[in-house]
Design a protein around this motif. Sequence first.
Motif, mmCIF file in Angstrom:
data_model
loop_
_atom_site.group_PDB
_atom_site.id
_atom_site.type_symbol
_atom_site.label_atom_id
_atom_site.label_comp_id
_atom_site.label_asym_id
_atom_site.label_seq_id
_atom_site.Cartn_x
_atom_site.Cartn_y
_atom_site.Cartn_z
ATOM 1 N N LEU C 269 0.823 -1.218 0.000
ATOM 2 C CA LEU C 269 0.000 0.000 0.000
ATOM 3 C C LEU C 269 0.858 1.270 0.000
ATOM 4 N N PRO C 270 1.792 1.431 0.954
ATOM 5 C CA PRO C 270 2.609 2.648 0.893
ATOM 6 C C PRO C 270 3.482 2.726 -0.350
ATOM 7 N N ILE C 271 3.938 1.571 -0.837
ATOM 8 C CA ILE C 271 4.752 1.607 -2.058
ATOM 9 C C ILE C 271 3.922 2.148 -3.214
ATOM 10 N N GLY C 272 2.672 1.683 -3.282
ATOM 11 C CA GLY C 272 1.783 2.164 -4.340
ATOM 12 C C GLY C 272 1.588 3.669 -4.263
ATOM 13 N N VAL C 273 1.348 4.144 -3.042
ATOM 14 C CA VAL C 273 1.137 5.584 -2.866
ATOM 15 C C VAL C 273 2.393 6.348 -3.279
ATOM 16 N N LEU C 274 3.554 5.859 -2.827
ATOM 17 C CA LEU C 274 4.808 6.545 -3.129
ATOM 18 C C LEU C 274 5.086 6.560 -4.625
ATOM 19 N N LEU C 275 4.889 5.397 -5.261
ATOM 20 C CA LEU C 275 5.176 5.322 -6.700
ATOM 21 C C LEU C 275 4.280 6.294 -7.470
ATOM 22 N N ALA C 276 2.999 6.336 -7.071
ATOM 23 C CA ALA C 276 2.082 7.242 -7.766
ATOM 24 C C ALA C 276 2.539 8.688 -7.564
ATOM 25 N N ALA C 277 2.925 9.021 -6.336
ATOM 26 C CA ALA C 277 3.375 10.386 -6.077
ATOM 27 C C ALA C 277 4.634 10.701 -6.877
ATOM 28 N N CYS C 278 5.556 9.719 -6.939
ATOM 29 C CA CYS C 278 6.781 9.932 -7.717
ATOM 30 C C CYS C 278 6.448 10.148 -9.187
ATOM 31 N N ALA C 279 5.519 9.333 -9.696
ATOM 32 C CA ALA C 279 5.121 9.506 -11.097
ATOM 33 C C ALA C 279 4.572 10.913 -11.297
ATOM 34 N N GLY C 280 3.808 11.390 -10.305
ATOM 35 C CA GLY C 280 3.286 12.750 -10.388
ATOM 36 C C GLY C 280 4.408 13.769 -10.496
#
Lengths: 396, 362, 514
Positions: C269-280
């Motif tokens: 879950l946190p990895i998903g959030v982080l990856l999405a934020a990084c992509a942003g």
Amino acid sequence: MRTRVVFVITLVMALALLTGCGGSAFECEDEWGCAEIKSGQTVKVAYIGPTTGDYSSFGIDMSRGAELAVAYHPDVKGFPVELVIEDTQGSPEQGAAVANKLAADPRVVAIDGHTFSGSTEVAIPIYEDAKIVMMSPSATTPELTDLGSPVFNRVAFTDRQQGDAAAAYIYENLGIRKIALMHDGGAYGQGLAEMTGEFFEALGGTVVGKEAITPGETDYSAPLAAIAASEPELIYFGGYDADSAVLASQMGGAGLENAIFFGCDGTYGSQFLDLAGEAAEGAYSTFVPIPESGAFTKFREDYKSKYGDEQGELSPFSPHAHDALAVLLNALDQVAIESGDNLYIPRKALADAVRNTKDFEALTGTITCSDTGECAAASILFMIAQDGKWVPGPGQ
Amino acid sequence: MDRSEAQSRPKRYIDFGRWIRLGIGVIVVGFLLFRLWNVLWIERAYGLDTWTRFAVSGIILGSVYAVVALGYTLVYGILFMINFAHGDVMMLGAFAGYFTLEALKSIGFLNRSVGTSVLSVIIAFSVGMLFSMLIAVLLERIAYRPLRTAPRLVPLISAIGSSLFLQNMAQLAFGAERHTYANPDMIQRNSGWMVMIQGKEVLITYTGVLTLVISFLLMVGLFLLVQKTKMGKAMRAVAQDKETAALMGIDVDQVISNTFAISGLLAGAAGVMWGLHMGILYHYVGFIPGMKAFTAAVLGGIGNIPGAMLGGLTLGILEAVGPAILGIPFQLKDVLAFSILVLVLIFRPTGILGEVLSKERA
Amino acid sequence: MKRTSLESGLLIGCLSLFFIVLGVTSLTGSLVQDWFKLSSPILGGWLLLFLMTFWGGTLAFKKSPSKSWSETLRTGLSVGLVAGIMLALTIWGLGTLNAQAVPIREWLVQLTPAAIAMLTMGRAPVVAALLMFVVMLLAGIGGAAWAYAALHYQWRSVLNTRWLSARESVINMSLVQKYQQHQYSKQIAYGVGALVLLTAPLYLGRYWNYTLGTVGLYVILGLGLNVVVGMAGLLDLGYVAFFAIGSYTMALLTAPQPHDIVMSFWLALPIGVLLAACAGVLLGIPVLRMRGDYLAIVTLGFGEIIRILSKSDVLTDFSGGPRGVRAVGGPMLFGLNLNNEFYFMYFIILGIIIVAYATHQLQRSRVGRAWMAIREDEDVAEAMGINTLKYKLLAFAMGSGFAGFSGALFASRNKFTGPEDFTLLVSINVLSLVIIGGMGSIPGVIVGALVLKGLPEMLRQLDDYRMLAFGGLLVIMMILRPEGLIPSSRRKMELHDDESEALVPDVLVEGGEV
């Protein structure tokens, strides 16, 4: 405070005892429990498919097939059958929503569906949880039965069977050795094209080119030109009718005048012929022929008189939807238990009865289920477009 | 509110961004050259005939993009707003042409003689163009005019809403299924001139040539209209400064309305060309091509009329040739088109030919 | 005959024709038939047309209020005349064509024989047309008369004062007064709200838990996009890309296929959030320098790029291709399997509370004010010393992170994820709910999600008209009420900018420190 908690607990227990003991005399011995249909209630079965949206012609046609199946088999031991029709719009997300809705209804005992593989895949665990047996008329992804679910069955032949048959037909009957594969990038099209390619190579043919296209476009001349450079004798396309029609009509202009267009069961239908016009001539598609029988003639007549359209105009699958439900209703007749004024349907026994279906006479043929839940009766026929009509291809 | 990027950005001590951009640029160009060399001399997957086919397909597609891009460019040049619904206006024009041809076919006029065929095509173009013009003018009147002084986000959202509305309106009225365009027999699709290249026949279709010729004529006509006529002069004045133009006695509302009318005419023409050449029509043929055409307009330099033409052709050719050069499946060509947009906006936001219609932004 | 009334008649006539062609009349007919258990859909369809012309009558009256009854009658008559002639001709034409078995539906699919039969009431075309003409005349006159009566007899104000006095009396009741004056009144309200939220999943049942769970996921998405669009004023049309990234991260990390990294839900879950934020952030760095409308189109392109890539042949081995990823893992807690829609409802409620609280705090902080300054005027904000790029990136990253969070929950709850879940429609849906609810307003987003995502779930028949209505609503909202249904107080002030001066010093002071 504590006394109140104790009071509430006693109350709840007393209520539970009351309902437990005083309720019914029937004791359900089924592992999965029983559905209880009280006197005056209906036995609910459901057809699930895309009745709105881009694929609505499939959903509408198949829901009619299901409606006719209920019309021919209106009750289970005197309890009327009620058909619930739910719409998925063809999307897995909606499929899950609908499956949850039906799983929450204790009177739903069997599902005619889902229609598309993606939606079916999402729904299987939900029905497995709720112990509702399903029979899909048209979900063809091979892996679905590999999941080993005790509730999932289908009367559709799989993409693996279709790919195998198509490869053999192209190699042996048409005598073609060099093909190119194209697909629309969808789960169905891609899987089918790849399987056909594998089987074709296993037979000794060569796949000279592969190309994936974006579905829904109106100009495929560039990818066709790329395919033309590898000079295939035939293009095998996995995808639906509209894209097939665009491809077939633009092949001529892209240097593929002499190559054959070979579609799949997504290609078959009047839409392809209408859209491609003269360019459709000589194109192939896959079809599941329905053997002529008294029952099928009656089905067609009833379809026409009830809905005003010819059967087969919207999609070829209404007989499949009918058969899937007919098998389910037949199994329901076998296992339903009358007790007092009520009807009880043992869920495990029902699932087993469906799985053990043997020599059941239906529209698409004689249905016998394998122990993984493959119940397809139909054979596969390859059709060729001639003079604006689909006719059986040569050598079958 | 907007301004050109480079001028008003405060100077940093070291401009890292510039070096990063340069680096990315070198990598991208280098990779493209490497792939090109690889495809042409090492792999040799495609002969000259195939490259010709790609080019023909790309040029024709590109010329349709170009005509749609002209409409974007005009509106953007004057209102500084992306008219998201422009692609859908084109789609409606294509439908109007479709119904016209069907009607002419059903009364037997379409193929009676060469003259009636030519006349039919002209009628279809006129009806398509007029219908699109009507839609575009109504669109401006209803959805954009009341918002002219609102914050920038507001008309943009209104434009997206209009696009959704027109698209779904067409789906509800005409159905989700595809329709086939009724071409006159003399310009059937897949008929045309055969050109021999390396012993192989390459087909140049009549409809393709027609598309190319008409789009070129439209571009020239529009260029003359904007540069030489009084109406064009008023448009350029409004593009530069609305307040001053109003002070000079120009009816700004009328000029903007005219601009939308012209963009609608162009969209209608593009729609009918699309139908005649591609042959298959449904409610979704406007949106993505519209986005691509906008990309083309940006590529050529938004507000610049020859730029839109150049951008359209470039994009069309890149879409047809790009996947072959990069060795990727054609399903990724939209990825390619949008990546080009991003790259252009990073490296040269003013496009290939620069922004012309108004030198300075409001 | 006044010009305004003729115009109103024409407008209403055109709208009615439009409704007929789009099948709205048939739909209303069948809805009314279902609700009131009627034998035919005729009443509903005709009622709709009647109400349209009635409305036209009131509209014409409002445009130029008449002074006398006779003048009012003339106004209504002219509206009814114009609309009536148009509709009568249409019905006559359609009925005649239908009688000659012309396949109208091949061109205009909604005009099925059944729909035409509904319009002609199954009678001869001429009779039906005349009847329609008379009905429309009556409707027009009725509408105008209604407007006249409402103006001159002041019913509305009478009703209004009654309503106000009723409200007054409730407010003045001693119980209510006591409650309002109570020290903990706010806490009590929150407590009741929390109790309802916490117990809701218990009695909602499976279907509603699932459906409202979906709505909840859209609330999270909406709150995220609200940061980007509503607070920072960056129009992001490819928001679904970050939803997809969160979803795919969860799926690929926890599913046995295609990578066999069966990671725990809590780690993924946190990895998903982080990856999405990084992509942003990665997308934002080059893109956020662009003009606002370029940003819209580039993000739209990015959304499509992610979807096409995830299903492409090139990435099939990595992302599962068009078939998607199945058997996505669910959360386990203390050996307890929490993987069903019931527990997910709690996760989602918790997620909404966290996200809503975070955005609420942010909005009131210096960051929030910097965003507001950027949204208002980027040049001025930059001149005031705000590092606009930094704050825009922050907004983008936060919005993307929330989308990733929602996506991760989505994949885990459905146990499946595939490219078809991430079409442009998702972006449009989320954008619509943010805008219609109220840009920058947290309650607005929640209400927007309930209305736009929850309502269509209940009214499945209307599904074909959903996107049409969204499109129309976006335009109408922008013209009439750009601040949304439940506006944030600041936004309202900005858009009705008479009172907005008070804000400027605030921005200047805060911005200066950055």
